[in-house]
Design a protein around this motif. Structure first.
Motif, PDB file in Angstrom:
ATOM      1  N   GLN A 323     -89.688   2.065  63.137  1.00  0.00           N
ATOM      2  CA  GLN A 323     -89.777   2.768  61.931  1.00  0.00           C
ATOM      3  C   GLN A 323     -91.180   2.541  61.402  1.00  0.00           C
ATOM      4  OE1 GLN A 323     -87.638   4.401  59.916  1.00  0.00           O
ATOM      5  NE2 GLN A 323     -89.439   4.854  58.777  1.00  0.00           N
ATOM      6  N   MET A 324     -92.003   1.257  61.884  1.00  0.00           N
ATOM      7  CA  MET A 324     -93.246   1.087  61.275  1.00  0.00           C
ATOM      8  C   MET A 324     -94.106   2.116  62.246  1.00  0.00           C
ATOM      9  SD  MET A 324     -92.894  -3.063  61.440  1.00  0.00           S
ATOM     10  CE  MET A 324     -94.764  -3.353  61.212  1.00  0.00           C
ATOM     11  N   GLU A 325     -93.844   2.460  63.345  1.00  0.00           N
ATOM     12  CA  GLU A 325     -94.661   3.185  64.244  1.00  0.00           C
ATOM     13  C   GLU A 325     -94.517   4.764  63.704  1.00  0.00           C
ATOM     14  OE1 GLU A 325     -95.004   4.281  68.686  1.00  0.00           O
ATOM     15  OE2 GLU A 325     -93.080   4.432  68.231  1.00  0.00           O
ATOM     16  N   ARG A 326     -93.288   4.950  63.118  1.00  0.00           N
ATOM     17  CA  ARG A 326     -93.104   6.455  62.399  1.00  0.00           C
ATOM     18  C   ARG A 326     -94.024   6.374  61.238  1.00  0.00           C
ATOM     19  NH1 ARG A 326     -87.734   6.215  64.657  1.00  0.00           N
ATOM     20  NH2 ARG A 326     -87.013   4.928  62.562  1.00  0.00           N
ATOM     21  N   ASP A 327     -94.032   5.598  60.423  1.00  0.00           N
ATOM     22  CA  ASP A 327     -94.538   5.333  59.221  1.00  0.00           C
ATOM     23  C   ASP A 327     -96.241   5.150  59.294  1.00  0.00           C
ATOM     24  OD1 ASP A 327     -92.324   5.562  57.818  1.00  0.00           O
ATOM     25  OD2 ASP A 327     -92.151   3.407  57.496  1.00  0.00           O
ATOM     26  N   GLY A 328     -96.677   5.204  60.653  1.00  0.00           N
ATOM     27  CA  GLY A 328     -98.163   5.178  60.961  1.00  0.00           C
ATOM     28  C   GLY A 328     -98.889   3.780  60.707  1.00  0.00           C
ATOM     29  N   LEU A 329     -98.033   2.519  60.611  1.00  0.00           N
ATOM     30  CA  LEU A 329     -98.415   1.378  60.571  1.00  0.00           C
ATOM     31  C   LEU A 329     -99.043   0.570  61.591  1.00  0.00           C
ATOM     32  CD1 LEU A 329     -95.907   0.083  57.843  1.00  0.00           C
ATOM     33  CD2 LEU A 329     -98.162   1.330  57.326  1.00  0.00           C
ATOM     34  N   ILE A 330     -98.311   0.702  62.601  1.00  0.00           N
ATOM     35  CA  ILE A 330     -98.462   0.124  63.934  1.00  0.00           C
ATOM     36  C   ILE A 330     -98.467   1.218  65.049  1.00  0.00           C
ATOM     37  CG2 ILE A 330     -97.374  -2.113  63.457  1.00  0.00           C
ATOM     38  CD1 ILE A 330     -95.196  -1.403  65.154  1.00  0.00           C
ATOM     39  N   LEU A 332     -97.686   1.177  69.231  1.00  0.00           N
ATOM     40  CA  LEU A 332     -97.039   0.667  70.163  1.00  0.00           C
ATOM     41  C   LEU A 332     -97.676   1.055  71.458  1.00  0.00           C
ATOM     42  CD1 LEU A 332     -93.173   1.221  69.274  1.00  0.00           C
ATOM     43  CD2 LEU A 332     -94.529  -0.830  68.839  1.00  0.00           C
ATOM     44  N   LYS A 333     -98.100  -0.137  72.343  1.00  0.00           N
ATOM     45  CA  LYS A 333     -98.801   0.046  73.509  1.00  0.00           C
ATOM     46  C   LYS A 333     -98.040  -0.433  74.613  1.00  0.00           C
ATOM     47  CE  LYS A 333    -102.868   0.527  71.782  1.00  0.00           C
ATOM     48  NZ  LYS A 333    -103.708   1.796  71.973  1.00  0.00           N
ATOM     49  N   ILE A 334     -98.057  -0.041  75.720  1.00  0.00           N
ATOM     50  CA  ILE A 334     -97.367  -0.334  77.081  1.00  0.00           C
ATOM     51  C   ILE A 334     -98.258  -1.675  77.680  1.00  0.00           C
ATOM     52  CG2 ILE A 334     -96.670   0.421  79.202  1.00  0.00           C
ATOM     53  CD1 ILE A 334     -96.801   3.032  78.156  1.00  0.00           C
ATOM     54  N   GLY A 335     -97.259  -2.757  77.883  1.00  0.00           N
ATOM     55  CA  GLY A 335     -97.789  -3.856  78.570  1.00  0.00           C
ATOM     56  C   GLY A 335     -97.672  -5.131  77.674  1.00  0.00           C
ATOM     57  N   ALA A 336     -98.593  -6.190  77.904  1.00  0.00           N
ATOM     58  CA  ALA A 336     -98.519  -7.291  77.430  1.00  0.00           C
ATOM     59  C   ALA A 336     -98.981  -7.262  75.903  1.00  0.00           C
ATOM     60  CB  ALA A 336     -99.254  -8.493  78.037  1.00  0.00           C
ATOM     61  N   LYS A 337     -99.766  -6.455  75.481  1.00  0.00           N
ATOM     62  CA  LYS A 337    -100.622  -6.294  74.122  1.00  0.00           C
ATOM     63  C   LYS A 337     -99.421  -6.078  73.019  1.00  0.00           C
ATOM     64  CE  LYS A 337    -104.664  -5.359  71.868  1.00  0.00           C
ATOM     65  NZ  LYS A 337    -105.934  -4.854  72.241  1.00  0.00           N
ATOM     66  N   GLY A 338     -98.481  -5.118  73.535  1.00  0.00           N
ATOM     67  CA  GLY A 338     -97.427  -4.898  72.803  1.00  0.00           C
ATOM     68  C   GLY A 338     -97.721  -3.894  71.496  1.00  0.00           C
ATOM     69  N   ALA A 339     -97.466  -4.258  70.307  1.00  0.00           N
ATOM     70  CA  ALA A 339     -97.843  -3.586  69.163  1.00  0.00           C
ATOM     71  C   ALA A 339     -99.359  -4.033  68.573  1.00  0.00           C
ATOM     72  CB  ALA A 339     -96.979  -3.524  67.901  1.00  0.00           C
ATOM     73  N   VAL A 340    -100.192  -2.904  68.058  1.00  0.00           N
ATOM     74  CA  VAL A 340    -101.177  -3.275  67.219  1.00  0.00           C
ATOM     75  C   VAL A 340    -101.454  -2.503  65.943  1.00  0.00           C
ATOM     76  CG1 VAL A 340    -102.549  -3.724  69.306  1.00  0.00           C
ATOM     77  CG2 VAL A 340    -102.490  -1.456  68.543  1.00  0.00           C
ATOM     78  N   LEU A 341    -101.935  -3.075  64.987  1.00  0.00           N
ATOM     79  CA  LEU A 341    -102.117  -2.367  63.656  1.00  0.00           C
ATOM     80  C   LEU A 341    -103.012  -1.124  63.724  1.00  0.00           C
ATOM     81  CD1 LEU A 341    -102.418  -5.570  61.483  1.00  0.00           C
ATOM     82  CD2 LEU A 341    -100.491  -4.131  61.714  1.00  0.00           C
ATOM     83  N   THR A 342    -102.571  -0.114  63.047  1.00  0.00           N
ATOM     84  CA  THR A 342    -103.458   0.965  62.850  1.00  0.00           C
ATOM     85  C   THR A 342    -104.283   0.781  61.666  1.00  0.00           C
ATOM     86  OG1 THR A 342    -101.764   2.080  61.455  1.00  0.00           O
ATOM     87  CG2 THR A 342    -101.550   2.396  63.779  1.00  0.00           C
ATOM     88  N   GLY A 343    -105.155   1.693  61.174  1.00  0.00           N
ATOM     89  CA  GLY A 343    -106.116   1.567  60.151  1.00  0.00           C
ATOM     90  C   GLY A 343    -105.054   1.568  58.884  1.00  0.00           C
ATOM     91  N   LYS A 344    -104.174   2.436  58.839  1.00  0.00           N
ATOM     92  CA  LYS A 344    -103.401   2.466  57.623  1.00  0.00           C
ATOM     93  C   LYS A 344    -102.714   1.042  57.591  1.00  0.00           C
ATOM     94  CE  LYS A 344     -99.224   4.678  55.738  1.00  0.00           C
ATOM     95  NZ  LYS A 344     -98.426   5.963  56.200  1.00  0.00           N
ATOM     96  N   GLY A 345    -102.134   0.394  58.766  1.00  0.00           N
ATOM     97  CA  GLY A 345    -101.525  -0.778  58.530  1.00  0.00           C
ATOM     98  C   GLY A 345    -102.366  -1.985  58.100  1.00  0.00           C
TER      99      GLY A 345
END
Length: 362
Positions: A323-330, A332-345
């Protein structure tokens, strides 16, 4: 036998899986196949009990004889005796001229598979016990004793010993059947086989167009399927693959949301039961953990939640992050890093840090 469908088509090579649990079951079944004693196969619905029964038959000295399946759950109790033991001419209204041999006679020289034996009615259990003891039957309406040379393999998804204690299953029949017991493990106890089975049936239902599960499913979906409980066992998995192959958009991989609603209803209902304030609190907690770790995956988040005594499982975290990805907050990366914040987040988190007030210029 082929005309009547009284043949076994599966062999041990057709039982797919590399887990310790399924290998142990196959090894035991192969030993069982070498003798002629009665077998009782235990297993939940959908685990492949008939598959094992057919494999045992095809590995036994009776492989050239018939394999006759009988499903007690599908046969009305008033037809059981005539179907299994046959009947003589004039035994009842509608009886065929000349009578009819029963399934025990048709299984002569081979194997009779008594599926769902736990559903056998009590009055029929007495006659079945006699046949198992004497290897002789008497047709309904007849007097002649007919010897039958059959091996009996029975199967059940019920706790027969519990039924014995309740008085709904004869104790002497139970011991007569369970000479060689065989337990088939449920799919949730052989999770190592899930990806193997998915790949096997993908190849079958796509005509070998797709053989790699990662080309068909998103990684999140595979993680979800590995953690799913599979109440319908292998049968449910086979049905799932056939369904998804039929409805899949060729341009996209299968996401969790594409799975049948009954498979994800628990995850959906868990999320829908949360209030807006609870959802907001979870989202902010996830975003702060992402910022603190400069990126993080849901498994690590689930471990952190556990350490902090938060009632927040990996499934819920996955749902929230989608849901956070759809809202543009994060992102989702492939690999160990996982999720990162976007500018909006990042901007939203700064507002939260400032007590809900925007900084100058924002």
């Amino acid at each position: 036998m082929r005309k009547d469908g009284l043949t076994a088509v599966y062999e041990f090579e057709d039982i797919v899986g590399e887990s310790r649990a399924i290998k142990k079951a196959k090894e035991t079944a192969k030993k069982i196949a070498s003798c002629d004693s009665t077998v009782l196969i235990y297993g939940e619905s959908g685990t492949g009990k008939e598959l094992f029964a057919q494999a045992i038959h095809n590995a036994s000295r009776r492989r050239d004889g018939p394999f006759v399946p009988v499903n007690f759950a599908a046969l009305p109790s008033n037809l059981l005796e005539s179907e299994l033991f046959g009947y003589e001419e004039g035994a009842f209204t509608g009886a065929k001229k000349g009578g009819k041999p029963g399934l025990f006679e048709k299984a002569g020289g081979g194997t009779i598979f008594l599926d769902e034996i736990g559903d056998a009615p009590p009055d029929f259990q007495v006659r079945l016990l006699r046949v198992l003891q004497d290897k002789r039957i008497i047709r309904v309406g007849g007097l002649k004793v007919i010897p039958v040379d059959v091996r009996v393999i029975a199967a059940t998804n019920k706790d027969l010993w519990k039924k014995v204690k309740e008085g709904s299953f004869r104790q002497d029949l139970y011991y007569r059947l369970s000479v060689l017991p065989l337990l088939i493990p449920p799919l949730r106890e052989r999770k190592e086989d899930i990806l193997i089975l998915l790949g096997f049936y993908l190849k079958r239902y796509t005509g070998a167009r797709i053989t790699n599960v990662y080309d068909f499913f998103e990684e999140d979906t595979l993680d979800y399927l590995l953690s799913y409980g599979w109440p319908g066992n292998v049968r449910e998995l086979v049905n799932l693959v056939e369904y998804l192959v039929s409805v899949k958009d060729e341009t996209a991989r299968i996401a969790i949301e594409d799975l049948p609603s009954n498979m994800i209803s628990g995850m959906l209902s868990a999320a829908s039961d949360l209030s807006e304030n609870e959802k907001r609190e979870i989202i902010i907690w996830i975003m702060k953990k992402i910022r603190e770790n400069n990126g993080i995956g849901r498994r690590a988040l689930a471990e952190m939640a556990k350490r902090e005594n938060r009632n927040l499982g990996e499934g819920m975290i996955r749902r929230m992050m989608k849901q956070m990805e759809r809202d543009g907050l994060i992102e989702l990366k492939i690999g160990a890093k996982g999720a990162v914040l976007t500018g909006k987040g990042k901007a939203l988190l700064e507002i939260v840090d400032n007590g809900g007030k925007r900084e100058e210029g924002m």
